[in-house]
Design an enzyme around this catalytic site. Sequence first.
Site, PDB file in Angstrom:
ATOM      1  CE  LYS A 249      61.534  89.122  68.459  1.00 33.03           C
ATOM      2  NZ  LYS A 249      61.051  87.723  68.564  1.00 33.03           N
TER       3      LYS A 249
ATOM      4  CB  SER B 214      57.181  88.155  68.443  1.00 35.66           C
ATOM      5  OG  SER B 214      58.309  87.326  68.680  1.00 35.66           O
TER       6      SER B 214
ATOM      7  CB  SER C 131      58.492  84.425  67.308  1.00 33.35           C
ATOM      8  OG  SER C 131      57.352  84.482  68.127  1.00 33.35           O
TER       9      SER C 131
END
Length: 479
Positions: free
Chosen positions: A70, A145, A169
């Site tokens: 990420k 996310s 997330s």
Amino acid sequence: MVQYSIEELHALLISGQIHFKEYYEELFKEIEYQQNRLNAFVTITKNETILNLKKKDFVNMLCGIPYVLKDNYSTKGIKTTASSRMLENYIPVYNAHVVDLLNKQGACLVGKASMDEFAMGSTNQTALTGPVYNPWDRTRIAGGSSGGSAALVASGVVPFSLGSDTGDSIRKPAGFCGVVGFKPTWGRISRYGVIPYASSLDHVGAFTRNVRDMAIVMETLAGHDERDMTSSIKEVPQYLDCLDENIKGIRIAVLKTVSDEVENSIIQDNFNRVVNVLEELGAIVENITMPIELLKAVLPTYTILANSEATSNLACLDGIKYGHRRDGKTIEDTVIHSRTHGFSHQIKSRLILGNLALAYENQERMFMKAQKVRRLIVEELNKIYQSYDIILTPNSGIIAPKVKQVDNQYTYESTILENHLILGNLAGLPSLSLPSGFVDGMPIAVHLMGRIFEEQTVLNVAYALENILGLKNQYSREG
């Protein structure tokens, strides 16, 4: 291109049945194809990966295994943007702790994945590079996310990726994309070098396509780091060697206050089937409830605490010390112009709320009250764990929404069902999303949450379930 698990690819590399150079040549072709489909990468690190391949000996389980980060994990010499204009050209001079650990194992970083800006979102629609699409149906979101990380594992590009989880997330996009998503106990993995959202809620975690691979990744990442004062000194178990599908006698609490909110009959039937499977495996499964007032307070409590902490954590991004700069006539003007242009409307709204909650005149009735409610929620969960090992719920009551149904300001309905995963962050509990079936061709999942530092129990129950449900190693290349 054949999509392998970590264990399968390791065996093929170490035996010489796959030559890593040819494998990675094909992999980067697949990466380009999937990027065109899913828009899930911010940066593809092809040159860095090819240079590092020359050093591989494939002794370690993760040696030569491709993975994705990420884009809020600091990577030395590689752009780290948090999918925000504020850090659009930021190149760190150091690695996050977990990146160093993976480098030491010989894992191969092939790219940085898109995310909601500064991890503040649930759709992956707020990324500077645009929305990420679900590999099972590109008209739908991947979730957020950590949507880019989830989509790339679900598409088969990589066998594992890292994400971060502040509210749900990792686990919500894992459920929407049909992969395993796990965050261990808060403090089990160092957060050093991960751009923070809310420090008391942020967890490092991962996505894989099966539970055994998750055990491998967790065992590699977990452990104390002296650079993170919140990282635990507790000894890390050998998660893979200790995996055990014998869960006879494990006590599992079905949180009916959450599961009763499911309106989709197929999702409800699927959840009931999971309960039946657990009982057939010898687990003791019982229904419990939590005070509905506390569950209704989960989202507002989280919102106040997370955004208050974000206000502090992002204060250094002022265009002077760090971040995108827009010059002004004075220092104050420069800060205002930089933050106004560098942050999206959504981020600015959250920071305004955080500042409001931290204002002297509001602290007692907002920030401090939220802290007190958090403590009440944690105490209620601790009461449950006096009698049970696992709390079981549906991961969500819906399949991934259509991209056209959501926008940058979209949040899931303020229902107990769609926000209850936040419990795992408020209490810092090990929590896992496990694929459990399909609705209209889209994945659905169940959620397992255990006692603090009892990751092994969570992994074992998930492993036993996975072996019966038969949904491990699934991926979607077309959609």
